[in-house]
Design an enzyme around this catalytic site. Sequence first.
Site, PDB file in Angstrom:
ATOM      1  N   GLU A 117       0.789  -1.085   0.059  1.00 16.14           N
ATOM      2  CA  GLU A 117       0.089   0.078  -0.169  1.00 16.14           C
ATOM      3  C   GLU A 117       0.866   1.218   0.146  1.00 16.14           C
ATOM      4  OE1 GLU A 117      -3.410   1.463   3.138  1.00 16.14           O
ATOM      5  OE2 GLU A 117      -3.535  -0.541   2.518  1.00 16.14           O
ATOM      6  N   ASP A 119       0.017   5.481   0.447  1.00  9.92           N
ATOM      7  CA  ASP A 119      -0.996   6.307   0.740  1.00  9.92           C
ATOM      8  C   ASP A 119      -0.793   7.764   1.019  1.00  9.92           C
ATOM      9  OD1 ASP A 119      -2.879   4.125   1.717  1.00  9.92           O
ATOM     10  OD2 ASP A 119      -1.731   4.022   3.602  1.00  9.92           O
ATOM     11  N   GLU A 121      -3.512  10.686   2.597  1.00 14.57           N
ATOM     12  CA  GLU A 121      -4.606  10.629   3.299  1.00 14.57           C
ATOM     13  C   GLU A 121      -4.648  12.012   3.985  1.00 14.57           C
ATOM     14  OE1 GLU A 121      -6.031   6.336   4.957  1.00 14.57           O
ATOM     15  OE2 GLU A 121      -4.606   7.156   6.214  1.00 14.57           O
ATOM     16  N   GLN A 134      -1.420  12.869   5.402  1.00 15.35           N
ATOM     17  CA  GLN A 134      -0.155  12.264   5.940  1.00 15.35           C
ATOM     18  C   GLN A 134       0.037  11.258   4.555  1.00 15.35           C
ATOM     19  OE1 GLN A 134      -1.489   9.858   9.184  1.00 15.35           O
ATOM     20  NE2 GLN A 134      -2.642   8.495   7.978  1.00 15.35           N
ATOM     21  N   THR A 135       1.174  10.737   4.608  1.00 13.47           N
ATOM     22  CA  THR A 135       1.757   9.767   3.459  1.00 13.47           C
ATOM     23  C   THR A 135       2.080   8.575   4.273  1.00 13.47           C
ATOM     24  OG1 THR A 135       3.941  10.562   3.408  1.00 13.47           O
ATOM     25  CG2 THR A 135       2.479  11.446   1.854  1.00 13.47           C
ATOM     26  N   ASN A 136       1.998   7.332   3.863  1.00 17.18           N
ATOM     27  CA  ASN A 136       2.442   6.006   4.506  1.00 17.18           C
ATOM     28  C   ASN A 136       2.832   5.139   3.320  1.00 17.18           C
ATOM     29  OD1 ASN A 136       3.063   4.300   6.519  1.00 17.18           O
ATOM     30  ND2 ASN A 136       0.951   4.684   7.406  1.00 17.18           N
ATOM     31  N   ARG A 145       4.800  -2.000  11.101  1.00 19.53           N
ATOM     32  CA  ARG A 145       5.610  -1.180  11.057  1.00 19.53           C
ATOM     33  C   ARG A 145       5.474   0.006   9.878  1.00 19.53           C
ATOM     34  NH1 ARG A 145       7.540  -6.276  10.339  1.00 19.53           N
ATOM     35  NH2 ARG A 145       7.873  -6.058   7.950  1.00 19.53           N
ATOM     36  N   GLY A 146       4.378   0.553  10.498  1.00 24.47           N
ATOM     37  CA  GLY A 146       3.877   1.734   9.767  1.00 24.47           C
ATOM     38  C   GLY A 146       4.959   2.856   9.476  1.00 24.47           C
ATOM     39  N   TRP A 212     -10.483   8.266  14.989  1.00 24.95           N
ATOM     40  CA  TRP A 212      -9.087   8.574  15.201  1.00 24.95           C
ATOM     41  C   TRP A 212      -8.600  10.027  14.429  1.00 24.95           C
ATOM     42  CZ3 TRP A 212      -5.922   8.788  10.583  1.00 24.95           C
ATOM     43  CH2 TRP A 212      -6.343   8.349   9.671  1.00 24.95           C
ATOM     44  N   ARG A 294       9.504   4.835  19.104  1.00 24.82           N
ATOM     45  CA  ARG A 294       9.071   3.744  18.264  1.00 24.82           C
ATOM     46  C   ARG A 294      10.093   2.942  17.620  1.00 24.82           C
ATOM     47  NH1 ARG A 294       4.587   5.329  13.629  1.00 24.82           N
ATOM     48  NH2 ARG A 294       3.741   3.171  13.062  1.00 24.82           N
TER      49      ARG A 294
END
Length: 351
Positions: A117, A119, A121, A134-136, A145-146, A212, A294
Site C-alpha cells: 500500500e 497512501d 490521506e 499524511q503519507t504512508n 511497521r507503519g 481517530w 517507536r
Amino acid sequence: MYYLMYSPLKTNIYAPLCIFLFVCTTTTTSIAFNVTTLSFEESYSPLFSTFNIKRSPNDKTVSLLLNRFSGSGIISSDYYNYGFFSASIKMPSEHTAGIVVAFYTSNVDTFERNHDELDIEFLGNTNGKPWRFQTNMYGNGSVSRGREERYRMWFDPTIDSHRYSILWTPRNIIFYVDEIPIREVIRNKEMKGDYPSKPMSVYATIWDASSWATNGGQEKVDYKYQPFIAEFTDLVLEGCIVDPTDQLLSSNCTDSISGLIGHEYSTITSDGRKSMKWFREKYMYYSYCYDNLRYPIPPPECVILPSERDLFKDSGRLRERMKFHGGIHHRRRHGRNGRNSRRRSKGVAIV
C-alpha cells in the site's frame, strides 16, 4: 495528450512562497508533467456507495460524497505493476472534523495477508483549523511497521483543486503535491519485503474516521454540515496494466517500467531537492524516521538529515508547535465506515 499545467501561485497569499519553492520566478510560471488525463469511464469504477458518486457531464470530474448514510469510493479498473498515479483534488469545506479523504494504491483485495500500500490521506479538522495530510507505505503486509509522515499545507485545499501524485517504481517512490516532491523512499536491500512490489489498484475514497482522524478521535463528524464533497479531476493512471496473478510480471512490463523510470517525474532535480527540503523543514510535523521511541534504530530506508533531525523530539514530533496565519504556517516555541472491509486502520494516530 493533455499537458497538465499548475501555477503554484494562484492567489496573492502564495506570492511570498516563491522565495522558498525554487520552482517559480514570477506569478505566471507553471510547472508541468507530460501526462495524459483520463475520463472516469476510461480509468475507474465504483468501489462502494454508487449513490454517493457523482460524475460530471464530460466525465472528467468525479465527486465523492460522505453523508450520514455512507462514504463513497472508486477503484481503478485495472491493476498496475508500478506506475505514476495522480489526481487534482478539492477538499470539503466547513466543519470537516473526523473526515478522511484518501488517494492511495493497494492490493489488499488480492493479497489480504501480505498486501502492499501507498497512501496519501487527508485529515479533516474543526471549523477554522486547516486540513492536514499524511503519507504512508506498507510492503508485504508490514502494517505493524507503519511509515507515517504528517504535514501541513501551504494553501487552503478547499478553495481550489491541487494535484497529488504517487510515483512507484522498482527503484523509488515519490509523493508529489503540485509537482513539488515532498517525500522520496529509495529502495535498498535491507528493506526486503517492506518495499511494495506486487501489482496494485488505485483508490480514491471519502469516509467517516471519527474514531481517530481529528484530535485522536475527540472530534467527530458533524452531519449537520452534510454532504461533504471531495472533487477529483485530472485523473492520471500511467503504468503497466497486469493480471495480479500473472507469474511473469517483470518480463511482461520491462519496456513499460523502463519508460516509467526514464520519465521526468521519476528523478528529483536539484531544484526539486531544494523545494522538498523547504517543504519538509517547514511543513512536516511528524516523521517515523525521527521517532526514536517507536524505532530506536530507524528503518533502513530512512535518511537522517541534521537539518530535519534538529526539528524533532525523540517522539518524532516537532520541538516547536506550528502556528497558522491564513495560508502561511509558522512555528513558535512552547516550555472507517464504508471502507473498513477494504482497508486496515493505520498503525499509530499522530495528532
